[in-house]
Design a protein around this motif. Structure first.
Motif, PDB file in Angstrom:
ATOM      1  N   ASN A  31      -4.373   4.047   4.067  1.00 12.26           N
ATOM      2  CA  ASN A  31      -3.221   3.444   4.674  1.00 12.26           C
ATOM      3  C   ASN A  31      -1.880   3.520   3.999  1.00 12.26           C
ATOM      4  O   ASN A  31      -2.047   4.062   2.815  1.00 12.26           O
ATOM      5  CB  ASN A  31      -3.450   1.690   4.907  1.00 12.26           C
ATOM      6  CG  ASN A  31      -3.525   1.025   3.623  1.00 12.26           C
ATOM      7  OD1 ASN A  31      -2.803   1.164   2.871  1.00 12.26           O
ATOM      8  ND2 ASN A  31      -4.603   0.338   3.562  1.00 12.26           N
ATOM      9  N   GLN A  33       1.582   1.732   3.027  1.00  8.62           N
ATOM     10  CA  GLN A  33       2.445   0.307   2.831  1.00  8.62           C
ATOM     11  C   GLN A  33       3.826   0.389   2.601  1.00  8.62           C
ATOM     12  O   GLN A  33       4.068   1.346   1.664  1.00  8.62           O
ATOM     13  CB  GLN A  33       1.685  -0.706   1.808  1.00  8.62           C
ATOM     14  CG  GLN A  33       0.280  -0.919   2.464  1.00  8.62           C
ATOM     15  CD  GLN A  33      -0.694  -1.803   1.423  1.00  8.62           C
ATOM     16  OE1 GLN A  33      -0.024  -2.846   0.858  1.00  8.62           O
ATOM     17  NE2 GLN A  33      -1.770  -1.515   1.163  1.00  8.62           N
ATOM     18  N   TYR A  35       7.224  -1.769   0.860  1.00  6.46           N
ATOM     19  CA  TYR A  35       7.430  -3.099   0.119  1.00  6.46           C
ATOM     20  C   TYR A  35       8.896  -3.087   0.014  1.00  6.46           C
ATOM     21  O   TYR A  35       9.542  -2.027  -0.134  1.00  6.46           O
ATOM     22  CB  TYR A  35       6.909  -2.997  -1.340  1.00  6.46           C
ATOM     23  CG  TYR A  35       5.396  -3.313  -1.368  1.00  6.46           C
ATOM     24  CD1 TYR A  35       4.402  -2.192  -0.872  1.00  6.46           C
ATOM     25  CD2 TYR A  35       5.123  -4.611  -1.619  1.00  6.46           C
ATOM     26  CE1 TYR A  35       3.033  -2.544  -0.940  1.00  6.46           C
ATOM     27  CE2 TYR A  35       3.455  -4.758  -1.636  1.00  6.46           C
ATOM     28  CZ  TYR A  35       2.733  -3.897  -1.228  1.00  6.46           C
ATOM     29  OH  TYR A  35       1.336  -4.211  -1.348  1.00  6.46           O
ATOM     30  N   HIS A  45       5.653  -7.675   0.324  1.00  4.70           N
ATOM     31  CA  HIS A  45       5.021  -6.664   1.331  1.00  4.70           C
ATOM     32  C   HIS A  45       5.565  -6.876   2.514  1.00  4.70           C
ATOM     33  O   HIS A  45       5.934  -8.005   3.059  1.00  4.70           O
ATOM     34  CB  HIS A  45       3.598  -7.012   1.357  1.00  4.70           C
ATOM     35  CG  HIS A  45       2.897  -6.231   2.288  1.00  4.70           C
ATOM     36  ND1 HIS A  45       2.556  -6.691   3.446  1.00  4.70           N
ATOM     37  CD2 HIS A  45       2.005  -4.994   2.121  1.00  4.70           C
ATOM     38  CE1 HIS A  45       1.733  -5.611   4.037  1.00  4.70           C
ATOM     39  NE2 HIS A  45       1.489  -4.693   3.360  1.00  4.70           N
ATOM     40  N   LEU A  48       1.913  -2.818   6.858  1.00  3.21           N
ATOM     41  CA  LEU A  48       0.721  -1.920   6.495  1.00  3.21           C
ATOM     42  C   LEU A  48       0.515  -1.039   7.704  1.00  3.21           C
ATOM     43  O   LEU A  48       0.588  -1.585   8.679  1.00  3.21           O
ATOM     44  CB  LEU A  48      -0.184  -2.741   5.981  1.00  3.21           C
ATOM     45  CG  LEU A  48      -1.521  -1.949   5.736  1.00  3.21           C
ATOM     46  CD1 LEU A  48      -2.505  -2.637   4.607  1.00  3.21           C
ATOM     47  CD2 LEU A  48      -2.447  -1.484   6.681  1.00  3.21           C
ATOM     48  N   ARG A  50      -2.191   1.712   9.066  1.00  7.47           N
ATOM     49  CA  ARG A  50      -3.349   2.541   8.623  1.00  7.47           C
ATOM     50  C   ARG A  50      -3.586   3.799   9.379  1.00  7.47           C
ATOM     51  O   ARG A  50      -2.629   4.407   9.975  1.00  7.47           O
ATOM     52  CB  ARG A  50      -4.762   1.859   9.607  1.00  7.47           C
ATOM     53  CG  ARG A  50      -4.941   0.424   9.131  1.00  7.47           C
ATOM     54  CD  ARG A  50      -5.941  -0.229   9.971  1.00  7.47           C
ATOM     55  NE  ARG A  50      -5.624  -1.837   9.815  1.00  7.47           N
ATOM     56  CZ  ARG A  50      -6.332  -2.559   9.125  1.00  7.47           C
ATOM     57  NH1 ARG A  50      -6.968  -2.003   7.919  1.00  7.47           N
ATOM     58  NH2 ARG A  50      -6.144  -3.740   9.021  1.00  7.47           N
ATOM     59  N   PHE A  88      10.140   0.590  -1.247  1.00  9.55           N
ATOM     60  CA  PHE A  88       9.035   1.566  -1.703  1.00  9.55           C
ATOM     61  C   PHE A  88       7.841   1.768  -0.594  1.00  9.55           C
ATOM     62  O   PHE A  88       7.636   0.704  -0.057  1.00  9.55           O
ATOM     63  CB  PHE A  88       8.591   0.874  -3.143  1.00  9.55           C
ATOM     64  CG  PHE A  88       9.258   0.745  -3.977  1.00  9.55           C
ATOM     65  CD1 PHE A  88      10.063  -0.380  -4.230  1.00  9.55           C
ATOM     66  CD2 PHE A  88       9.523   1.774  -4.918  1.00  9.55           C
ATOM     67  CE1 PHE A  88      11.073  -0.516  -5.422  1.00  9.55           C
ATOM     68  CE2 PHE A  88      10.319   1.688  -5.954  1.00  9.55           C
ATOM     69  CZ  PHE A  88      11.136   0.432  -6.145  1.00  9.55           C
ATOM     70  N   LEU A  92      -2.562   4.166  -0.045  1.00  5.29           N
ATOM     71  CA  LEU A  92      -3.978   4.015  -0.499  1.00  5.29           C
ATOM     72  C   LEU A  92      -4.845   5.161  -0.275  1.00  5.29           C
ATOM     73  O   LEU A  92      -4.985   5.402   1.150  1.00  5.29           O
ATOM     74  CB  LEU A  92      -4.545   2.658   0.079  1.00  5.29           C
ATOM     75  CG  LEU A  92      -5.867   2.252  -0.497  1.00  5.29           C
ATOM     76  CD1 LEU A  92      -5.823   1.912  -1.970  1.00  5.29           C
ATOM     77  CD2 LEU A  92      -6.618   1.084   0.268  1.00  5.29           C
TER      78      LEU A  92
ATOM     79  N   PRO B  43       6.604   1.224  -9.342  1.00  4.20           N
ATOM     80  CA  PRO B  43       5.541   0.633  -9.956  1.00  4.20           C
ATOM     81  C   PRO B  43       4.375   1.676 -10.324  1.00  4.20           C
ATOM     82  O   PRO B  43       4.144   2.465  -9.391  1.00  4.20           O
ATOM     83  CB  PRO B  43       5.009  -0.676  -9.097  1.00  4.20           C
ATOM     84  CG  PRO B  43       6.348  -0.957  -8.371  1.00  4.20           C
ATOM     85  CD  PRO B  43       6.905   0.497  -8.004  1.00  4.20           C
ATOM     86  N   THR B 100      -9.297  -1.842   2.610  1.00  8.65           N
ATOM     87  CA  THR B 100      -8.283  -1.176   2.790  1.00  8.65           C
ATOM     88  C   THR B 100      -7.163  -1.897   3.417  1.00  8.65           C
ATOM     89  O   THR B 100      -6.088  -1.490   3.563  1.00  8.65           O
ATOM     90  CB  THR B 100      -8.804   0.243   3.599  1.00  8.65           C
ATOM     91  OG1 THR B 100      -9.271  -0.527   4.981  1.00  8.65           O
ATOM     92  CG2 THR B 100      -9.551   1.042   2.893  1.00  8.65           C
ATOM     93  N   THR B 103      -3.591  -6.870   1.727  1.00 10.57           N
ATOM     94  CA  THR B 103      -2.186  -6.955   1.213  1.00 10.57           C
ATOM     95  C   THR B 103      -2.145  -7.587  -0.022  1.00 10.57           C
ATOM     96  O   THR B 103      -2.908  -8.435  -0.771  1.00 10.57           O
ATOM     97  CB  THR B 103      -1.232  -8.186   1.962  1.00 10.57           C
ATOM     98  OG1 THR B 103      -1.340  -7.792   3.459  1.00 10.57           O
ATOM     99  CG2 THR B 103       0.251  -8.326   1.318  1.00 10.57           C
ATOM    100  N   ILE B 104      -1.470  -6.789  -1.180  1.00  7.10           N
ATOM    101  CA  ILE B 104      -1.345  -7.211  -2.184  1.00  7.10           C
ATOM    102  C   ILE B 104       0.004  -8.079  -2.438  1.00  7.10           C
ATOM    103  O   ILE B 104       1.108  -7.646  -1.884  1.00  7.10           O
ATOM    104  CB  ILE B 104      -1.072  -5.750  -3.211  1.00  7.10           C
ATOM    105  CG1 ILE B 104      -2.424  -4.960  -3.179  1.00  7.10           C
ATOM    106  CG2 ILE B 104      -0.713  -6.174  -4.845  1.00  7.10           C
ATOM    107  CD1 ILE B 104      -2.088  -3.618  -3.660  1.00  7.10           C
ATOM    108  N   TYR B 105      -0.274  -9.080  -3.209  1.00 10.66           N
ATOM    109  CA  TYR B 105       0.916  -9.948  -3.290  1.00 10.66           C
ATOM    110  C   TYR B 105       1.402  -9.865  -4.963  1.00 10.66           C
ATOM    111  O   TYR B 105       0.709  -9.906  -5.791  1.00 10.66           O
ATOM    112  CB  TYR B 105       0.545 -11.572  -3.328  1.00 10.66           C
ATOM    113  CG  TYR B 105       0.070 -11.409  -1.777  1.00 10.66           C
ATOM    114  CD1 TYR B 105      -1.065 -11.453  -1.287  1.00 10.66           C
ATOM    115  CD2 TYR B 105       0.972 -12.049  -0.930  1.00 10.66           C
ATOM    116  CE1 TYR B 105      -1.475 -11.574  -0.209  1.00 10.66           C
ATOM    117  CE2 TYR B 105       0.790 -12.297   0.503  1.00 10.66           C
ATOM    118  CZ  TYR B 105      -0.644 -11.964   1.006  1.00 10.66           C
ATOM    119  OH  TYR B 105      -1.011 -12.250   2.204  1.00 10.66           O
ATOM    120  N   PHE B 106       2.858  -9.689  -5.291  1.00 13.54           N
ATOM    121  CA  PHE B 106       3.227  -9.510  -6.612  1.00 13.54           C
ATOM    122  C   PHE B 106       3.790 -10.808  -6.928  1.00 13.54           C
ATOM    123  O   PHE B 106       4.404 -11.526  -6.368  1.00 13.54           O
ATOM    124  CB  PHE B 106       4.233  -8.602  -6.313  1.00 13.54           C
ATOM    125  CG  PHE B 106       4.039  -7.102  -6.296  1.00 13.54           C
ATOM    126  CD1 PHE B 106       3.182  -6.543  -5.212  1.00 13.54           C
ATOM    127  CD2 PHE B 106       3.891  -6.312  -7.756  1.00 13.54           C
ATOM    128  CE1 PHE B 106       2.699  -5.094  -5.147  1.00 13.54           C
ATOM    129  CE2 PHE B 106       3.113  -4.987  -7.594  1.00 13.54           C
ATOM    130  CZ  PHE B 106       2.611  -4.565  -6.076  1.00 13.54           C
TER     131      PHE B 106
END
Lengths: 111, 115
Positions: A31, A33, A35, A45, A48, A50, A88, A92, B43, B100, B103-106
Motif C-alpha cells: 500500500n 499512504q 501524511y 495520516h 491509504l 492499497r 509525505f 509499505l 522520517p 498492511t 494506520t500508523i499514529y505519530f
C-alpha cells in the motif's frame, strides 16, 4: 533508504486553487499512504491506498495510484490556508513490515 | 482517545553527552516505531517493535543508539554519546499491528539539538 520521491519539492499556490503532488517509488508495494506534517508537529495520516486500488477520495483529497508506473498523486481541491504543510508519501513494500517515507513536498497556500 | 505521548518535546545537549526520549503509545497498540527526521527530510525508521520484540533495527546506529520496550508498552530511545549530526526530530509512532492496512499514529516528536 528513501523509497518514495515526491515531486515537486515545494509548491506555492493561491487559496482556492487545486494542489497536486506526485510520488514515485521503486519496488512493488502493498500500500501507499499520504501524511501531512504541519510545521513543528508530528505526522498526520491522510489516506491509504492499497496496491489493487486505483483511486480513493477523502473529503477534498483525491489519491490515485498507478502501479505500472510506480507512481501516486495527491490532489487537494479548493485549497485553504490551513492546508499549508509538508506532505509525505510512504510505501509499505510487499514482504516488508516497515513504512518508508519520501522527502516530502512543502505546500504553501497564499491567501 | 489519547494519542502517542512523547517527552521531552525539546532538548539541547552538547556533543558527547547522552539523552533519552520516552514514548507512550496508544493503548492497545502492539507495534511501536521510532523514526528520525532531519530538517527538510522525510522520517527514517530507526527501530520497530512488535510488543517487546524488535522487528527491524537495520538503520539504528547501534554504536550510539539504543532502544527498549521492556513491558511491551512504553519505550525509551537513548543516544550516547551524541554527535552533531544527531540533531533531528525523533518521532515515536504506534499501530495496532503490522498488517498492511493498519494506520500508523505519530506523536508530536522530540526535538534534539546537539551543539
Amino acid at each position: 533508504s528513501q523509497q518514495g520521491e515526491e515531486d515537486p519539492q515545494a509548491l506555492s499556490i493561491q487559496e482556492g486553487e487545486n494542489a497536486t503532488m506526485n510520488c514515485s517509488y521503486k519496488t512493488s508495494i502493498n500500500n501507499l499512504q499520504w501524511y501531512r506534517q504541519n510545521s513543528g508537529r508530528g505526522l498526520v495520516h491522510l489516506i491509504l491506498i492499497r496496491s489493487n486500488e486505483r483511486e480513493k477520495h477523502s473529503g477534498r483529497l483525491r489519491v490515485t495510484l498507478d502501479t505500472s508506473k510506480k507512481s501516486s498523486s495527491l490532489l487537494i481541491t479548493a485549497s485553504r490556508a490551513a492546508d499549508t504543510a509538508s506532505y509525505f508519501c510512504a510505501t509499505l513494500s510487499q514482504g516488508a513490515q516497515k513504512l518508508v517515507f519520501g522527502q516530502g513536498t512543502r505546500l504553501t497556500i497564499n491567501p | 482517545e489519547a494519542g502517542v505521548a512523547q517527552s521531552p518535546r525539546y532538548k539541547i545537549i552538547e556533543k558527547r553527552q547522552s539523552v533519552a526520549f520516552w514514548c507512550n503509545p496508544i493503548s492497545g497498540h502492539a507495534t511501536l516505531y521510532w523514526y528520525q527526521q532531519i530538517l527538510g527530510q522525510g522520517p527514517k525508521l530507526l527501530i520497530q517493535f512488535q510488543n517487546n520484540g524488535v522487528v527491524d533495527d537495520s538503520q539504528l546506529p547501534k554504536d550510539r543508539f539504543s532502544a527498549e520496550r521492556l513491558k511491551g508498552v512504553d519505550s525509551t530511545l537513548k543516544i550516547q554519546p551524541a554527535k552533531l549530526e544527531d540533531s533531528a526530530v525523533y518521532l515515536c509512532a504506534s499501530s495496532i499491528g503490522t498488517g498492511t492496512g493498519n494506520t500508523i499514529y505519530f506523536g508530536e516528536g522530540s526535538w534534539l539539538t546537539v551543539v
